[in-house]
Design a protein around this motif. Structure first.
Motif, PDB file in Angstrom:
ATOM      1  N   VAL A  96       0.849  -1.174   0.000  1.00 22.97           N
ATOM      2  CA  VAL A  96       0.000   0.000   0.000  1.00 22.97           C
ATOM      3  C   VAL A  96       0.893   1.235   0.000  1.00 22.97           C
ATOM      4  CG1 VAL A  96      -0.240  -0.013   2.523  1.00 22.97           C
ATOM      5  CG2 VAL A  96      -1.891   1.246   1.138  1.00 22.97           C
ATOM      6  N   VAL A  97       0.628   2.176  -0.892  1.00 20.25           N
ATOM      7  CA  VAL A  97       1.360   3.440  -0.972  1.00 20.25           C
ATOM      8  C   VAL A  97       0.502   4.504  -0.293  1.00 20.25           C
ATOM      9  CG1 VAL A  97       2.324   5.196  -2.517  1.00 20.25           C
ATOM     10  CG2 VAL A  97       2.531   2.767  -3.087  1.00 20.25           C
ATOM     11  N   THR A  98       1.106   5.262   0.623  1.00 19.32           N
ATOM     12  CA  THR A  98       0.336   6.228   1.408  1.00 19.32           C
ATOM     13  C   THR A  98       0.869   7.647   1.235  1.00 19.32           C
ATOM     14  OG1 THR A  98       1.709   6.034   3.404  1.00 19.32           O
ATOM     15  CG2 THR A  98      -0.095   4.457   3.148  1.00 19.32           C
ATOM     16  N   ILE A 112       0.402  -4.352   6.636  1.00 19.90           N
ATOM     17  CA  ILE A 112       0.608  -4.433   5.187  1.00 19.90           C
ATOM     18  C   ILE A 112       1.927  -3.740   4.838  1.00 19.90           C
ATOM     19  CG2 ILE A 112      -0.330  -3.866   2.918  1.00 19.90           C
ATOM     20  CD1 ILE A 112      -3.093  -3.672   4.222  1.00 19.90           C
ATOM     21  N   SER A 113       2.680  -4.289   3.907  1.00 18.16           N
ATOM     22  CA  SER A 113       3.896  -3.626   3.445  1.00 18.16           C
ATOM     23  C   SER A 113       3.526  -2.243   2.915  1.00 18.16           C
ATOM     24  CB  SER A 113       4.565  -4.445   2.340  1.00 18.16           C
ATOM     25  OG  SER A 113       5.040  -5.673   2.854  1.00 18.16           O
ATOM     26  N   THR A 114       4.206  -1.210   3.441  1.00 19.49           N
ATOM     27  CA  THR A 114       3.797   0.176   3.188  1.00 19.49           C
ATOM     28  C   THR A 114       4.962   0.999   2.661  1.00 19.49           C
ATOM     29  OG1 THR A 114       2.139   0.062   4.943  1.00 19.49           O
ATOM     30  CG2 THR A 114       2.859   2.259   4.264  1.00 19.49           C
ATOM     31  N   VAL A 115       4.670   1.822   1.653  1.00 20.43           N
ATOM     32  CA  VAL A 115       5.626   2.800   1.129  1.00 20.43           C
ATOM     33  C   VAL A 115       4.988   4.179   1.243  1.00 20.43           C
ATOM     34  CG1 VAL A 115       6.861   3.642  -0.904  1.00 20.43           C
ATOM     35  CG2 VAL A 115       6.726   1.183  -0.465  1.00 20.43           C
ATOM     36  N   VAL A 116       5.633   5.085   1.973  1.00 20.61           N
ATOM     37  CA  VAL A 116       5.163   6.466   2.097  1.00 20.61           C
ATOM     38  C   VAL A 116       5.677   7.249   0.895  1.00 20.61           C
ATOM     39  CG1 VAL A 116       5.241   8.569   3.472  1.00 20.61           C
ATOM     40  CG2 VAL A 116       5.178   6.339   4.614  1.00 20.61           C
ATOM     41  N   ALA A 117       4.775   7.842   0.113  1.00 25.48           N
ATOM     42  CA  ALA A 117       5.200   8.597  -1.066  1.00 25.48           C
ATOM     43  C   ALA A 117       5.647  10.005  -0.698  1.00 25.48           C
ATOM     44  CB  ALA A 117       4.074   8.649  -2.100  1.00 25.48           C
ATOM     45  N   TYR A 118       4.875  10.683   0.147  1.00 28.63           N
ATOM     46  CA  TYR A 118       5.260  12.019   0.610  1.00 28.63           C
ATOM     47  C   TYR A 118       4.280  12.469   1.688  1.00 28.63           C
ATOM     48  CZ  TYR A 118       1.501  14.182  -2.231  1.00 28.63           C
ATOM     49  OH  TYR A 118       0.293  14.550  -2.769  1.00 28.63           O
ATOM     50  N   GLY A 119       4.613  13.565   2.354  1.00 29.00           N
ATOM     51  CA  GLY A 119       3.668  14.233   3.238  1.00 29.00           C
ATOM     52  C   GLY A 119       3.563  13.707   4.648  1.00 29.00           C
ATOM     53  N   ALA A 120       4.412  12.745   5.039  1.00 29.14           N
ATOM     54  CA  ALA A 120       4.312  12.184   6.390  1.00 29.14           C
ATOM     55  C   ALA A 120       5.219  12.891   7.381  1.00 29.14           C
ATOM     56  CB  ALA A 120       4.625  10.692   6.373  1.00 29.14           C
ATOM     57  N   GLY A 121       5.994  13.863   6.917  1.00 30.83           N
ATOM     58  CA  GLY A 121       6.895  14.568   7.820  1.00 30.83           C
ATOM     59  C   GLY A 121       8.113  13.739   8.172  1.00 30.83           C
ATOM     60  N   ASP A 122       8.791  14.129   9.239  1.00 31.76           N
ATOM     61  CA  ASP A 122       9.981  13.425   9.707  1.00 31.76           C
ATOM     62  C   ASP A 122       9.531  12.145  10.406  1.00 31.76           C
ATOM     63  OD1 ASP A 122      12.158  12.458  11.140  1.00 31.76           O
ATOM     64  OD2 ASP A 122      12.922  14.449  11.606  1.00 31.76           O
ATOM     65  N   PRO A 123       9.795  10.957   9.830  1.00 28.85           N
ATOM     66  CA  PRO A 123       9.253   9.723  10.405  1.00 28.85           C
ATOM     67  C   PRO A 123       9.856   9.348  11.752  1.00 28.85           C
ATOM     68  CG  PRO A 123      10.722   9.226   8.583  1.00 28.85           C
ATOM     69  CD  PRO A 123      10.554  10.711   8.599  1.00 28.85           C
ATOM     70  N   VAL A 124      11.061   9.825  12.037  1.00 28.04           N
ATOM     71  CA  VAL A 124      11.667   9.549  13.340  1.00 28.04           C
ATOM     72  C   VAL A 124      11.032  10.446  14.398  1.00 28.04           C
ATOM     73  CG1 VAL A 124      13.795   9.571  14.687  1.00 28.04           C
ATOM     74  CG2 VAL A 124      13.820   8.725  12.334  1.00 28.04           C
ATOM     75  N   ALA A 125      10.894  11.735  14.086  1.00 26.16           N
ATOM     76  CA  ALA A 125      10.320  12.689  15.049  1.00 26.16           C
ATOM     77  C   ALA A 125       8.878  12.334  15.403  1.00 26.16           C
ATOM     78  CB  ALA A 125      10.389  14.105  14.495  1.00 26.16           C
ATOM     79  N   THR A 126       8.126  11.790  14.458  1.00 28.90           N
ATOM     80  CA  THR A 126       6.733  11.428  14.725  1.00 28.90           C
ATOM     81  C   THR A 126       6.599  10.059  15.393  1.00 28.90           C
ATOM     82  OG1 THR A 126       6.478  10.433  12.533  1.00 28.90           O
ATOM     83  CG2 THR A 126       5.868  12.764  12.775  1.00 28.90           C
TER      84      THR A 126
END
Length: 328
Positions: A96-98, A112-126
């Motif tokens: 799933v691409v999010t 589900i195997s997930t690929v973030v395309a954009y817009g999720a911000g800093d994934p470590v900080a969140t």
């Protein structure tokens, strides 16, 4: 019975794409889903089209070796996510691409195997992942650095209007990824001698309150942070800033093209190209949690001169020269 959507062969450029690319010969039919928040303007959203065009370069063609499961792109309520993801998991979707932080965290929790395309911000900080180089779990994708991007956006506003002293930042306070962007703006503003004026929203009715607040205490400019809530209501922001002649900057080029004054952010075509590369690697057997989160390498500054003229704003030649795209 669970509803399932299948999309038939596409015409145009995607149909013209080669069936096999880079020496690849996929024989399995892969199941892909994409969850992009917002109200769909058509059956096939622009985000879906970008992703499919990028995947075609790797030899994946709808109706041949690729099926698109679930909603065709965008949905309007985050409350729909658990049911959507449950259906996708039952359908044995491969990836799933999010887009966006709430969508990414919900997809991660689904397993589900997930690929973030954009817009999720800093994934470590969140807290989305522990490490960029080895995310772990079932998620990877494209990240961004809020403080760097916010500094650039505020700098562009300052070049447009050197005298600005106060910038309103509009963001969804219930979205952690976007709240971190607001926090970054407060820190970045100090270097420009700018004060940040909070204009938080949590629901559609809050926009009128935010506009009333700005009427009483007018900012010199506005920066809008993108998420589902602000994106769905962006036309209201366009209308307000135009009527009040308040310079504004947005995070993605689509908003400058649709009537906003300026935008600065990742080149979304590149983001989808790189997301497609990650999807391809997962299709081939890679584990998402072992694929590093990447950062964009191309950023676009788009300036809408048509909007500037309607607002009677003078655009300095030095700023015009910086634009990657000028809309006239």
């Amino acid at each position: 019975m669970k509803r399932r959507w299948f999309i038939a062969l596409l015409g145009g450029a995607i149909m013209a794409a080669p069936r096999v690319a880079f020496g690849q010969s996929p024989t399995k039919v892969y199941r892909l889903a994409m969850l992009s928040p917002g109200v769909p303007s058509s059956d096939m959203s622009p985000d879906v089209k970008l992703l499919l065009a990028s995947l075609a370069r790797y030899g994946y063609v709808l109706g041949q070796n690729l099926e698109l499961e679930g909603p065709r792109g965008r949905f309007a309520e985050f409350s729909a996510l658990p049911q959507l993801l449950g259906d996708l998991k039952a359908a044995k979707v491969d990836v799933v691409v999010t887009i966006g932080y709430p969508t990414a965290i919900a997809a991660k929790q689904s397993g589900i195997s997930t690929v973030v395309a954009y817009g999720a911000g800093d994934p470590v900080a969140t807290g989305l992942v522990d490490h960029l180089d080895r995310p772990g779990g079932t998620i990877t994708g494209i990240s961004d650095v809020a403080s760097t991007l916010t500094t650039k956006r505020l700098g562009l506003l300052k070049q447009l209007a050197p005298g600005i002293r106060r910038v309103a930042v509009m963001w969804n306070k219930d979205d952690l990824g976007m709240t971190l962007r607001y926090d970054a703006s407060v820190g970045a503003a100090q270097a420009f001698g700018i004060t940040i004026q909070p204009a938080s929203v949590r629901k559609p009715d809050d926009f009128n309150q935010a506009f009333a607040m700005m009427d009483c205490d007018r900012p010199d400019a506005l920066l809008m942070v993108s998420d589902l809530l602000t994106n769905v209501n962006v036309e209201r922001v366009f209308d307000y800033t135009k009527r009040r002649s308040i310079p504004s900057i947005y995070e993605y080029d689509v908003f400058a093209r649709e009537g906003g004054l300026m935008s600065y952010g990742p080149d979304l075509k590149e983001s989808f190209d790189r997301a497609a590369s990650l999807v391809d690697r997962i299709f081939k057997g890679a584990r998402p949690g072992e694929l590093p989160f990447e950062q964009p390498t191309r950023y676009l500054f788009v300036l809408n001169l048509k909007t500037a003229k309607a607002m009677k704003l003078e655009v300095p030649p030095s700023l015009l020269a910086l634009a990657d795209e000028v809309i006239e």
